[in-house]
Design a protein around this motif. Structure first.
Motif, PDB file in Angstrom:
ATOM      1  N   ASN A   1       0.858  -1.191   0.000  1.00  0.00           N
ATOM      2  CA  ASN A   1       0.000   0.000   0.000  1.00  0.00           C
ATOM      3  C   ASN A   1       0.895   1.241   0.000  1.00  0.00           C
ATOM      4  N   ILE A   2       0.927   1.918  -1.129  1.00  0.00           N
ATOM      5  CA  ILE A   2       1.922   2.980  -1.310  1.00  0.00           C
ATOM      6  C   ILE A   2       1.635   4.185  -0.416  1.00  0.00           C
ATOM      7  N   GLU A   3       0.366   4.457  -0.123  1.00  0.00           N
ATOM      8  CA  GLU A   3       0.055   5.592   0.759  1.00  0.00           C
ATOM      9  C   GLU A   3       0.573   5.308   2.177  1.00  0.00           C
ATOM     10  N   GLU A   4       0.319   4.088   2.673  1.00  0.00           N
ATOM     11  CA  GLU A   4       0.791   3.740   4.025  1.00  0.00           C
ATOM     12  C   GLU A   4       2.308   3.712   4.079  1.00  0.00           C
ATOM     13  N   SER A   5       2.946   3.143   3.043  1.00  0.00           N
ATOM     14  CA  SER A   5       4.409   3.055   3.047  1.00  0.00           C
ATOM     15  C   SER A   5       5.042   4.429   2.902  1.00  0.00           C
ATOM     16  N   ALA A   6       4.409   5.315   2.134  1.00  0.00           N
ATOM     17  CA  ALA A   6       4.968   6.665   1.963  1.00  0.00           C
ATOM     18  C   ALA A   6       5.039   7.385   3.306  1.00  0.00           C
ATOM     19  N   ILE A   7       4.061   7.158   4.164  1.00  0.00           N
ATOM     20  CA  ILE A   7       4.077   7.785   5.500  1.00  0.00           C
ATOM     21  C   ILE A   7       5.271   7.258   6.307  1.00  0.00           C
ATOM     22  N   ILE A   8       5.496   5.947   6.222  1.00  0.00           N
ATOM     23  CA  ILE A   8       6.645   5.348   6.930  1.00  0.00           C
ATOM     24  C   ILE A   8       7.959   5.938   6.415  1.00  0.00           C
ATOM     25  N   TYR A   9       8.105   6.045   5.092  1.00  0.00           N
ATOM     26  CA  TYR A   9       9.363   6.532   4.524  1.00  0.00           C
ATOM     27  C   TYR A   9       9.562   8.027   4.748  1.00  0.00           C
TER      28      TYR A   9
END
Ligand code: ZN
Length: 133
Positions: free
Chosen positions: A13-21
């Motif tokens: 999930n790119i939205e969730e991963s973008a927050i992590i990164y």
């Protein structure tokens, strides 16, 4: 080859991963882009001279969908910046490497790209990328 241009990381999930990164790197994603020919959504982060590219599949036939089904999320490819992708392809073919794309194609982030088959690179999917001029 000039430098490591980016690391490609397969995510669910790119939205969730973008927050992590964003938290991890302390910098915001500078570009979200869909590459329809590859069946992926991408998110880019600048980190010094290099980048992180997050990749999420947009359909089940996407190479990223297949990668995640087999291995789970994680590092998917290493991309090297090259000045002349055509001559690098010729050089690498002469060295015995197997190219997935013998002719470069359009990639994300204003690049033309070609992938080397991981079976000829000790298991690592390698991307060549050249800035579009
Ligand atoms: Zn890439």
């Amino acid at each position: 080859m000039n430098k490591i241009e980016h690391l490609g990381i397969a995510v669910r999930n790119i939205e969730e991963s973008a927050i992590i990164y964003e938290k991890l790197l302390g910098s915001a994603c500078y570009k979200l882009e869909e590459v329809q020919s590859e069946g992926v959504k991408t998110a880019f982060f600048q980190i010094g001279d290099s980048k992180i590219e997050l990749l999420q599949a947009t359909n089940d036939e996407s190479p990223i969908a297949k990668f995640i089904a087999k291995k789970g999320p994680g590092i998917h490819h290493i991309a090297f910046d090259v000045s002349d992708i055509q001559s690098e392809i010729k050089r690498l073919q002469a060295e015995g490497f197997e190219l997935i794309h013998q002719t470069p194609k359009d990639g994300a982030d204003n690049k033309i790209i070609a992938f080397l088959h991981p079976k000829s690179t000790d298991g690592i999917l390698v991307e060549l990328c050249q800035e579009k001029r």
